[in-house]
Design an enzyme around this catalytic site. Structure first.
Site, short mmCIF file in Angstrom:
data_model
loop_
_atom_site.label_atom_id
_atom_site.label_comp_id
_atom_site.label_asym_id
_atom_site.label_seq_id
_atom_site.Cartn_x
_atom_site.Cartn_y
_atom_site.Cartn_z
N ASP A 402 0.82 -1.21 0.00
CA ASP A 402 0.00 0.00 0.00
C ASP A 402 0.86 1.26 0.00
OD1 ASP A 402 -2.60 1.42 0.48
OD2 ASP A 402 -1.59 1.97 2.35
N GLU A 455 1.13 -0.50 -5.14
CA GLU A 455 0.19 0.59 -5.41
C GLU A 455 1.04 1.85 -5.51
OE1 GLU A 455 -3.44 3.21 -3.59
OE2 GLU A 455 -1.85 2.41 -2.34
#
Length: 724
Positions: A402, A455
């Site tokens: 993330d 990401e």
């Protein structure tokens, strides 16, 4: 006899070297001085391991300090016979008679920051020492003046079990006999200034209490999951990968708005993923987190599967069930930041241990969280070990990392003067770059079947390229540009789309610079962005048709696929983490049609190598026409390793039917309609080329030597397969 100052320091929980005071110490020949601190004890005697009484200890302090000499050879096992002030008696092991917990090689590797599996020696690990069952506790707190284990086994009293410090690596350790799996515990830490900090949860805890409780729980380490050739093949760059992203707490709930547990999720969620044809599940973070509203992206227990759905063994069964059904499992993983909760990692030992000290480096203003100091080898090792833990001990297929963009840049979401340049004066976070490379190298070496996905929303180069070629070493990168541009195009009224054709086609300019995943994730259906369905313009029929055309285009486009839960049946409202998806919508034909389309798209995708084998090389894609702005039509070819087999995708992004549309094609022969998103089966108008076939003639068109004539349905994507 012991100096009064040492007695006072032990009784006041201020002594930094308890093993220098407590336990057995050599006395006169053949005798041993035994000292213990047992608050609430009325009398203490020493007995042999077989129960033979060796002599009493003398109480030196009213709070419970006892000392005395007994006839005991150095290194000989003994027990303490205790009479408590409430009248109960017990025979207990003395924790301070046991040897060192950490082996010398572990100490060396921990100090060096190169221990691949630090979770095997740090934290709380049930074990047997000198034939006695108990738990080994170890915690890194190099700047503490005293650390104690507190728990439900010692009334959470920090005086009872102070730990030994291994100065070589800054780790405090203690073996506690009799403490078994299920015991609740924390670490009580006194800083160098003398402040007793709020009790800390164990950074390496394998299990934790359900929020709002915050204690760690002693748990067995899950057994190693052997590598699998099947899983390696299923995760490969040339494999079909269609990911169903799920927030477990709101996918589906049972009566009383309660969460499903791991076994119930194994039965229902995995079966649904199989039915829908997805190849992988991706779970929003399941590491223990205190606040439901963070969706798991502010974890405190990086090694503990959240207690919301059961214990770690339940999660292990869930993963095994996924694999038994042929479904891969990816976890969202958060090494970018952590919350400021008092029981967490912040200011852990009275210093900025896990985080940068300067808030210009160590605090995320966007999320009010702390940033890991990845330049500290022990912190980097904590996270690298964590990545390997999930992959090896549970057998998960991959980690989606993330907020990588926030990690890579020191000025991320910061104004001038609010950030500190790197040693070269630049904005790149060199420590993070080194960490990400090492993490990916360790995963690639130790668990070659696994994948990592970034990401990353910027143009940082070579995110999904090997480290030996100058890349970060990820296997895949989320294509945030594709998501942004494509949704921006789809949100436009079709009458204006002809002026914005570049938005829908621009992704192919850079499509092969990285190994991309096309993400329609949870971030696109929260915070006022509306549902995927309600992003689509037009009346209700056109909204559904636009969504069907978009999904068809997504599955035809190069790159692996990711779709957030609820999007597969066109949920109307925004996602709400506090309640179940609106499954009742499937009683309505348009929603059921979208679900059927996604199922058929997954089926077609997995059965058609041309749609996935060459996702990341230009040879797998060829434009037929991307400049037909007047009709808002896109058409292209997808190829696999077998060059004689290919798919033609044609997208009509207007509500008009284009009858007699001539399309250039690469080969003579017959083109068969494999899927039409305008089919009545999905809720469409059932427009299409007669008999669902078209035969190419010799009319040159769109730069091709042959062409076919099609009837293009409104707001639809059509897949055509060539056959000679």
């Amino acid at each position: 006899m012991l100096h009064a100052h040492d007695v006072e320091m032990i009784c006041g929980a201020r002594h930094g070297d308890p093993f220098a005071v407590l336990g057995p110490h050599a006395a006169a020949a053949g005798r041993t001085s035994v000292r213990c601190f047992l608050p609430g004890a009325r009398s203490v005697a020493v007995a042999s391991a077989k129960g033979v009484l060796l002599g009493p200890l003398v109480q030196q302090d009213e709070t419970g300090f006892f000392e005395g000499e007994v006839a005991l050879l150095p290194g000989t096992a003994y027990r303490l016979q205790v009479e408590w002030s409430d009248g109960h008696s017990a025979s207990i092991e003395d924790p301070y008679r046991f040897p060192l917990v950490l082996a010398e090689m572990d100490v060396w590797l921990l100090g060096e920051g190169t221990h691949l599996r630090p979770y095997e020696v740090l934290g709380a690990r049930p074990s047997v020492m000198d034939g006695v069952a108990g738990t080994r506790f170890a915690v890194w707190a190099p700047n503490a003046s005293r650390v104690s284990v507190v728990g439900d086994f010692n009334f959470w009293d920090g005086r009872c079990h102070p730990m030994r410090c291994r100065r070589e690596c800054g780790v405090w350790e203690l073996f506690l006999p009799g403490v078994q799996a299920g015991a609740k515990y924390k670490f009580e830490i006194r800083s160098q200034s003398g402040e007793v900090l709020p009790a800390r949860a164990d950074p390496y805890a394998l299990q934790a209490e359900l929020r709002p409780a915050t204690a760690s729980v002693v748990a067995q380490l899950q057994p190693f999951v052997p590598p699998s050739a099947d899983r390696k093949h299923a995760n490969a760059l040339d494999a079909p990968i269609s990911i169903y992203e799920v927030h477990l707490g709101s996918w589906r709930r049972k009566e009383g708005n309660q969460w499903l547990d791991w076994d119930e999720l194994g039965d229902s969620l995995v079966a649904y993923a199989v039915e829908m044809g997805f190849t992988h599940l991706e779970l929003l973070p399941i590491s223990e987190h205190p606040f439901d509203g963070s969706w798991g992206y502010q974890p405190v227990g990086m090694y503990a599967p959240t207690a919301r759905f059961g214990d770690p063994a339940g999660f292990a069964r869930f993963v095994a069930h996924c694999h038994a059904k042929g479904v891969g499992l990816i976890l969202d993983w958060v090494p970018a930041h952590f919350p400021t909760d008092a029981h967490g990692l912040g200011n852990f030992d009275g210093t900025h241990l896990y985080e940068y000290a300067d808030p210009r480096e160590g605090f995320h203003n966007d999320w009010n969280t702390l940033i890991y100091n990845l330049g500290r080898t022990e912190v980097s090792n904590f996270l690298v070990g964590n990545s390997l833990y999930w992959l090896e001990r549970f057998g998960v297929d991959g980690l989606r990392v993330d907020a990588v963009a926030s990690m890579l840049y020191r000025d991320y979401s910061r104004k001038a003067g609010e950030w500190i340049p790197n040693v070269h004066g630049g904005r790149e976070n060199l420590e993070t770059i080194a960490f990400l490379k090492r993490m990916n190298e360790v995963v690639g070496t130790e668990r070659s079947q696994a994948i990592t996905l970034a990401e990353e929303s910027t143009a940082f180069p070579s995110v999904s390229r090997p480290t030996y070629a100058g890349g970060l070493g990820f296997h895949y990168k989320w294509n945030m540009g594709w998501m942004h541009d494509t949704l921006a195009y789809m949100e436009r009224d079709p009458i204006y789309r002809k002026h914005h054709q570049g938005e829908i086609s621009f992704s192919l300019v850079y499509a092969f610079t990285e190994n991309f995943v096309l993400p329609i994730s949870h971030d696109e259906v929260v915070h006022g962005k509306g549902s995927l369905l309600n992003k689509m313009p037009g009346d209700r029929w056109q909204q559904f048709a636009n969504l069907r055309a978009f999904l068809g285009y997504m599955y035809a486009h190069p790159g692996k696929k990711l779709l957030f839960m609820g999007c597969e049946f066109a949920q109307d409202r925004e996602w709400n983490h506090d309640q179940s998806l609106d499954w009742h919508l499937l009683e309505h034909a348009p929603h059921a049609g979208i679900q059927c389309l996604v199922r058929d798209l997954n089926t077609l995708y997995k059965a058609t190598p041309a749609l996935y084998q060459l996702d990341f090389v230009p040879a797998g894609f060829e434009w037929l026409e991307h400049n037909d702005t007047e009709h808002s039509v896109l058409s292209f070819v997808r190829r696999g390793l077998d060059k004689r087999s290919f798919i033609v995708a044609v997208c009509n992004f207007t509500p008009n039917v284009w009858n007699g549309y001539r399309l250039g094609v690469p080969q003579p022969g017959t083109y068969h309609e494999r899927l039409n998103t305008d089919s009545a089966h999905y809720g469409g108008s059932n427009v299409g080329t007669p008999l669902a076939t078209a035969t190419a003639d010799d009319t040159a068109w769109h730069g091709q030597a042959h062409s076919v004539v099609l009837n293009l349905p409104p707001l639809a994507t059509v897949f055509l397969e060539w056959k000679a």
